[in-house]
Design a protein around this motif. Structure first.
Motif, PDB file in Angstrom:
ATOM      1  N   HIS A 183       0.763  -1.099   0.140  1.00 36.00           N
ATOM      2  CA  HIS A 183       0.001   0.100  -0.162  1.00 36.00           C
ATOM      3  C   HIS A 183       0.869   1.228   0.084  1.00 36.00           C
ATOM      4  CE1 HIS A 183       0.865  -0.520   4.480  1.00 36.00           C
ATOM      5  NE2 HIS A 183       0.503   0.909   4.358  1.00 36.00           N
ATOM      6  N   LEU A 184       1.920   1.085   0.775  1.00 38.21           N
ATOM      7  CA  LEU A 184       3.009   2.247   0.518  1.00 38.21           C
ATOM      8  C   LEU A 184       3.708   2.628  -0.732  1.00 38.21           C
ATOM      9  CD1 LEU A 184       4.106   4.461   2.529  1.00 38.21           C
ATOM     10  CD2 LEU A 184       5.647   2.720   3.199  1.00 38.21           C
ATOM     11  N   VAL A 185       3.859   1.314  -1.166  1.00 37.44           N
ATOM     12  CA  VAL A 185       4.491   1.485  -2.728  1.00 37.44           C
ATOM     13  C   VAL A 185       3.554   2.317  -3.698  1.00 37.44           C
ATOM     14  CG1 VAL A 185       5.242   0.246  -4.519  1.00 37.44           C
ATOM     15  CG2 VAL A 185       6.250  -0.522  -2.178  1.00 37.44           C
ATOM     16  N   LEU A 186       2.391   1.813  -3.523  1.00 35.54           N
ATOM     17  CA  LEU A 186       1.185   2.367  -4.422  1.00 35.54           C
ATOM     18  C   LEU A 186       0.781   3.613  -4.017  1.00 35.54           C
ATOM     19  CD1 LEU A 186      -1.491  -0.603  -4.497  1.00 35.54           C
ATOM     20  CD2 LEU A 186       0.211   0.085  -6.333  1.00 35.54           C
ATOM     21  N   GLN A 187       0.909   4.220  -2.902  1.00 35.55           N
ATOM     22  CA  GLN A 187       0.839   5.461  -2.626  1.00 35.55           C
ATOM     23  C   GLN A 187       1.852   6.364  -2.919  1.00 35.55           C
ATOM     24  OE1 GLN A 187      -0.484   6.116   1.543  1.00 35.55           O
ATOM     25  NE2 GLN A 187      -0.370   8.281   1.212  1.00 35.55           N
ATOM     26  N   ARG A 188       3.186   5.733  -2.846  1.00 34.46           N
ATOM     27  CA  ARG A 188       4.281   6.585  -3.380  1.00 34.46           C
ATOM     28  C   ARG A 188       4.268   6.752  -5.052  1.00 34.46           C
ATOM     29  NH1 ARG A 188       9.077   5.367  -5.499  1.00 34.46           N
ATOM     30  NH2 ARG A 188      11.016   6.669  -4.928  1.00 34.46           N
ATOM     31  N   GLN A 189       3.963   5.587  -5.263  1.00 31.14           N
ATOM     32  CA  GLN A 189       3.971   5.775  -7.100  1.00 31.14           C
ATOM     33  C   GLN A 189       2.894   6.680  -7.421  1.00 31.14           C
ATOM     34  OE1 GLN A 189       5.997   4.440  -9.079  1.00 31.14           O
ATOM     35  NE2 GLN A 189       4.964   5.397 -10.798  1.00 31.14           N
ATOM     36  N   SER A 190       1.716   6.844  -6.818  1.00 34.85           N
ATOM     37  CA  SER A 190       0.779   7.509  -7.386  1.00 34.85           C
ATOM     38  C   SER A 190       0.979   8.980  -7.248  1.00 34.85           C
ATOM     39  CB  SER A 190      -0.479   7.492  -6.358  1.00 34.85           C
ATOM     40  OG  SER A 190      -0.546   8.162  -5.018  1.00 34.85           O
ATOM     41  N   LEU A 191       2.009   9.278  -6.394  1.00 31.98           N
ATOM     42  CA  LEU A 191       2.524  10.658  -6.201  1.00 31.98           C
ATOM     43  C   LEU A 191       2.992  11.196  -7.609  1.00 31.98           C
ATOM     44  CD1 LEU A 191       3.946  10.633  -2.482  1.00 31.98           C
ATOM     45  CD2 LEU A 191       1.832  11.900  -3.302  1.00 31.98           C
ATOM     46  N   GLU A 221       2.658  14.282   3.794  1.00 34.83           N
ATOM     47  CA  GLU A 221       2.286  13.985   5.333  1.00 34.83           C
ATOM     48  C   GLU A 221       1.541  12.717   5.675  1.00 34.83           C
ATOM     49  OE1 GLU A 221       0.045  17.430   6.956  1.00 34.83           O
ATOM     50  OE2 GLU A 221       1.892  18.358   7.197  1.00 34.83           O
ATOM     51  N   ALA A 222       0.940  12.363   4.656  1.00 35.31           N
ATOM     52  CA  ALA A 222       0.171  10.827   4.787  1.00 35.31           C
ATOM     53  C   ALA A 222       1.144   9.933   4.310  1.00 35.31           C
ATOM     54  CB  ALA A 222      -0.971  10.806   3.981  1.00 35.31           C
ATOM     55  N   TYR A 223       2.088  10.053   3.532  1.00 31.24           N
ATOM     56  CA  TYR A 223       3.052   9.083   2.960  1.00 31.24           C
ATOM     57  C   TYR A 223       3.915   9.073   3.863  1.00 31.24           C
ATOM     58  CZ  TYR A 223       7.074   7.451   0.462  1.00 31.24           C
ATOM     59  OH  TYR A 223       8.170   6.871   0.111  1.00 31.24           O
ATOM     60  N   PHE A 224       4.450  10.174   4.421  1.00 27.33           N
ATOM     61  CA  PHE A 224       5.671   9.977   5.483  1.00 27.33           C
ATOM     62  C   PHE A 224       5.057   9.197   6.751  1.00 27.33           C
ATOM     63  CE2 PHE A 224       8.941  11.703   2.948  1.00 27.33           C
ATOM     64  CZ  PHE A 224       8.746  13.018   2.575  1.00 27.33           C
ATOM     65  N   GLN A 225       3.783   9.523   7.018  1.00 27.20           N
ATOM     66  CA  GLN A 225       3.443   9.004   8.215  1.00 27.20           C
ATOM     67  C   GLN A 225       3.268   7.296   8.036  1.00 27.20           C
ATOM     68  OE1 GLN A 225      -0.386  10.043   9.680  1.00 27.20           O
ATOM     69  NE2 GLN A 225      -0.047   9.607  11.699  1.00 27.20           N
ATOM     70  N   LEU A 226       2.927   7.052   7.010  1.00 28.10           N
ATOM     71  CA  LEU A 226       2.894   5.534   6.814  1.00 28.10           C
ATOM     72  C   LEU A 226       4.228   4.901   6.680  1.00 28.10           C
ATOM     73  CD1 LEU A 226      -0.040   5.230   4.059  1.00 28.10           C
ATOM     74  CD2 LEU A 226      -0.191   4.434   6.220  1.00 28.10           C
TER      75      LEU A 226
END
Lengths: 150, 151
Positions: free
Chosen positions: A9-17, A131-136
């Motif tokens: 989920h973190l990989v996907l979140q990062r990629q979405s940025l 902020e959400a990404y770094f928190q995760l």
């Protein structure tokens, strides 16, 4: 935690940025520089960015409220904002700074106003998402530590 | 955990002290002790440029003005690489570069700009910079240059 072992989920979140065009290559290069001695470099840069530029955003807004507009001054403010935004790869904010600058050069008041509103939205949106990404990412590192064999 | 870079706002403390975030690319160790100078009036840019150069293995100082940079050099400090922003408060980037060359500085000098103004490149080049680059200062751009300096 190695980046290639990040939770999905973190990989996907990062990629979405990146897919949304919010960040560019500079962000990746800064992440590559992080190591055990400096694990939070990128997050520190981003945190400092929002602390340093929040006043600048207010100043620009105030300057846009004056009449007639001082395009030279606005150009100078945009120089600062674009420089800072580019430092960690804030791609859309950077692009809005460039566009704003074009309107300044053309003396186009409406263009400046419209672009600045767009810029503020992108600026705020990027802040929330990072902020959400770094928190995760922090939570993932903690979880990774907890699950390592003793 | 203290911030990685002096002057940075610290990230929220990580609970682990042995973070294993992987570096995707191992930068080479330099044969020489490389020294750098950042001249940038904008605080965040200064911090990040100094941070990037530091993380690339360059012992780096950072100053806000051309005058401060010139004073540092006049005091005997030497650098392998100097990056100078176009817009500095009184002594401009090109003026700073020109002064350094007049003082006999032979370091690699890079002119940086955030927004391009017509004539900027010519002015910087005429002042004696080795290269002129739009910000940001990126590791992928910097490392090959450092490799050259190290040889």
């Amino acid at each position: 935690m190695e980046r290639n072992h990040l939770p999905r989920h973190l990989v996907l979140q990062r990629q979405s940025l990146f897919d949304q065009g919010l960040l560019d290559e500079q962000f990746i290069q800064l992440e590559e520089l992080q190591d055990d001695a400096n694990p939070n470099f990128v997050e520190e840069v981003v945190t400092s960015y929002y602390q340093n530029t929040s006043t600048l955003i207010v100043i620009i807004e105030q300057a846009l409220g004056t009449s007639p507009l001082d395009f030279n001054k606005l150009d100078g403010y945009m120089y600062q904002l674009k420089g800072s935004s580019s430092s960690f790869g804030a791609k859309k904010v950077k692009a809005d700074c460039t566009l704003f600058r074009e309107y300044c050069k053309a003396g186009n008041v409406e263009g400046c106003m419209r672009t600045f509103q767009q810029l503020k939205k992108e600026y705020a949106s990027l802040k929330r998402k990072l902020e959400a990404y770094f928190q995760l990412a922090r939570q993932a590192r903690v979880t990774g530590t907890a699950s390592r064999p003793k | 955990m203290a911030p990685a870079i002096e002057g940075m706002v610290p990230a929220i403390e990580s609970s682990e002290g042995n973070n294993k975030m992987n570096k995707g690319y191992q930068y080479p160790s330099w044969k020489k002790k490389l020294r750098g100078l950042v001249v940038d009036n904008e605080e965040l840019c200064r911090i990040v440029e100094k941070g990037i150069m530091g993380l690339c293995g360059v012992e780096t100082q950072a100053v806000e003005t051309g005058e401060a940079a010139v004073e540092l050099i006049a005091s005997g400090a030497t650098f392998d690489i100097i990056v100078i922003d176009r817009f500095l408060p009184s002594m401009t980037g090109p003026e700073t570069a020109r002064k350094m060359r007049e003082m006999g500085v032979e370091s690699k000098i890079i002119g940086l700009f955030a927004l391009y103004f017509e004539g900027d490149e010519e002015e910087f080049v005429a002042a004696g910079v080795d290269d002129f680059k739009e910000k940001p200062l990126s590791p992928n751009w910097l490392v090959p240059m450092l490799r050259e300096l190290d040889n």
